[in-house]
Design a protein around this motif. Structure first.
Motif, short mmCIF file in Angstrom:
data_model
loop_
_atom_site.label_atom_id
_atom_site.label_comp_id
_atom_site.label_asym_id
_atom_site.label_seq_id
_atom_site.Cartn_x
_atom_site.Cartn_y
_atom_site.Cartn_z
N SER A 13 -36.09 34.46 9.54
CA SER A 13 -35.75 34.32 8.13
C SER A 13 -35.65 32.84 7.75
CB SER A 13 -34.42 35.01 7.81
OG SER A 13 -33.35 34.40 8.53
N ALA A 14 -35.70 32.58 6.45
CA ALA A 14 -35.51 31.23 5.91
C ALA A 14 -34.50 31.32 4.78
CB ALA A 14 -36.84 30.66 5.41
N ARG A 15 -33.70 30.27 4.62
CA ARG A 15 -32.67 30.27 3.58
C ARG A 15 -32.70 28.97 2.78
NH1 ARG A 15 -26.80 32.84 5.22
NH2 ARG A 15 -27.54 34.84 6.04
N LEU A 16 -32.51 29.12 1.48
CA LEU A 16 -32.27 27.99 0.58
C LEU A 16 -30.92 28.24 -0.06
CD1 LEU A 16 -33.35 25.41 -0.82
CD2 LEU A 16 -34.22 26.90 -2.63
N GLU A 17 -30.00 27.26 0.09
CA GLU A 17 -28.61 27.49 -0.32
C GLU A 17 -28.04 26.29 -1.06
OE1 GLU A 17 -26.07 29.45 2.60
OE2 GLU A 17 -24.53 27.93 2.21
N TYR A 18 -27.34 26.57 -2.17
CA TYR A 18 -26.63 25.54 -2.92
C TYR A 18 -25.13 25.76 -2.76
CZ TYR A 18 -24.11 23.45 -6.80
OH TYR A 18 -23.19 22.77 -7.53
N ASN A 19 -24.38 24.67 -2.50
CA ASN A 19 -22.93 24.76 -2.36
C ASN A 19 -22.24 23.66 -3.16
OD1 ASN A 19 -22.44 26.95 -0.40
ND2 ASN A 19 -23.60 25.66 1.00
N TYR A 20 -21.06 24.00 -3.66
CA TYR A 20 -20.15 23.03 -4.26
C TYR A 20 -19.01 22.86 -3.28
CZ TYR A 20 -17.11 20.79 -7.71
OH TYR A 20 -16.29 19.91 -8.38
N GLN A 21 -18.83 21.64 -2.76
CA GLN A 21 -17.89 21.41 -1.67
C GLN A 21 -16.88 20.34 -2.04
OE1 GLN A 21 -19.81 20.43 2.03
NE2 GLN A 21 -17.91 20.42 3.21
N GLY A 22 -15.65 20.53 -1.59
CA GLY A 22 -14.60 19.56 -1.87
C GLY A 22 -13.86 19.13 -0.61
N TYR A 23 -13.41 17.87 -0.57
CA TYR A 23 -12.58 17.36 0.51
C TYR A 23 -11.89 16.08 0.03
CZ TYR A 23 -16.45 14.06 1.42
OH TYR A 23 -17.41 13.08 1.31
N GLU A 24 -11.00 15.53 0.83
CA GLU A 24 -10.28 14.32 0.49
C GLU A 24 -10.66 13.18 1.44
OE1 GLU A 24 -6.17 15.32 0.63
OE2 GLU A 24 -6.16 16.21 -1.39
N ALA A 25 -10.77 11.97 0.90
CA ALA A 25 -11.07 10.79 1.71
C ALA A 25 -9.99 9.74 1.46
CB ALA A 25 -12.45 10.23 1.37
N GLU A 26 -9.53 9.11 2.53
CA GLU A 26 -8.46 8.13 2.44
C GLU A 26 -9.02 6.72 2.32
OE1 GLU A 26 -4.49 6.70 4.98
OE2 GLU A 26 -5.64 8.48 5.58
#
Length: 236
Positions: free
Chosen positions: A202-215
């Motif tokens: 199989s093949a996948r194309l995926e969009y994500n909205y990602q969050g994290y914190e940076a110091e």
């Protein structure tokens, strides 16, 4: 440019891999006798058939390797990553999995311009304070747990050359991001499309909205990024 390359690969992947990979699917489910009978009764008219899945994913493991491009992160960084993941399909609708990303980071043209300007000023007069060089805290790796839901399954006739089976799905994830300075909790939500090139590949194309914190020296900053990934999987 990288995003366009990923999209092009996804669209053209059936052609790149060859339609032989689709031989299990070209017959619209392999029920040739039924298809011929319907064609005869349709008097030359087109026939459309909708069937259940040919590939049973219940209690099966799918392994993936993919490439991910990140945008809207740090203004001075251009980030991408390679990833390995697995998805355990509880049934055709739900899967649980885990994903590991290893990041690659480059300076943006804006960051390179600021740094080069500061270095030129220092060459002329080392005692003069230059413009501030931007503080960088880039992602190094991440590990996430995933849950995915596959509500839509379908088939598409591509230029009358073959039948491509596909899944539309949504995914949620949570885990930990390792940064240059420290670690952070991270989460994501996204949607994707999976193309079945054979009963196993199989093949996948995926969009994500990602969050994290940076110091940073000025304090902790919340970052929200868009990611676009493309990869291939194998169903065990």
């Amino acid at each position: 440019m990288k995003v366009l390359f990923i999209v092009w690969i996804t669209i053209s992947s059936p052609f790149l891999w060859g339609w032989d990979l689709l031989k299990d699917f070209d017959s619209l489910g392999g029920n040739g006798a039924l298809l011929e009978r319907l064609r005869e009764s349709s008097k030359g008219k087109g026939v459309q058939i909708v069937q259940n899945r040919m590939t049973d994913r219940t209690n099966r493991l799918e392994l993936f390797a993919d490439y991910q491009y990140t945008s809207r992160g740090n203004t001075y960084l251009d980030s991408s990553s390679s990833a390995a993941s697995f998805h355990f399909h509880i049934n055709p609708r739900w899967s649980l999995g885990a994903k590991y990303n290893y990041f690659f980071n480059d300076l943006t043209p804006e960051a390179e311009g600021i740094i080069n300007e500061a270095l030129e000023v220092q060459k002329i007069n080392p005692n003069v304070e230059t413009a501030l060089i931007p503080e960088l805290n880039w992602p190094k790796s991440s590990t996430m747990a995933l849950i995915s839901y596959y509500p839509i399954y379908g088939k598409a006739n591509i230029f009358n050359q073959g039948i491509v089976h596909f899944d539309l799905y949504a995914t949620l994830g949570a885990g930990q991001m390792e940064l240059r300075n420290g670690t952070s909790q991270t989460w994501l939500g996204g949607v994707g499309v999976g193309l079945w090139l054979s009963q196993y590949l199989s093949a996948r194309l995926e969009y994500n909205y990602q969050g994290y914190e940076a110091e940073y020296l000025q304090g902790v900053k919340e970052l929200s990024v868009n990611t676009l990934s493309f990869g291939f999987g194998y169903l065990l």
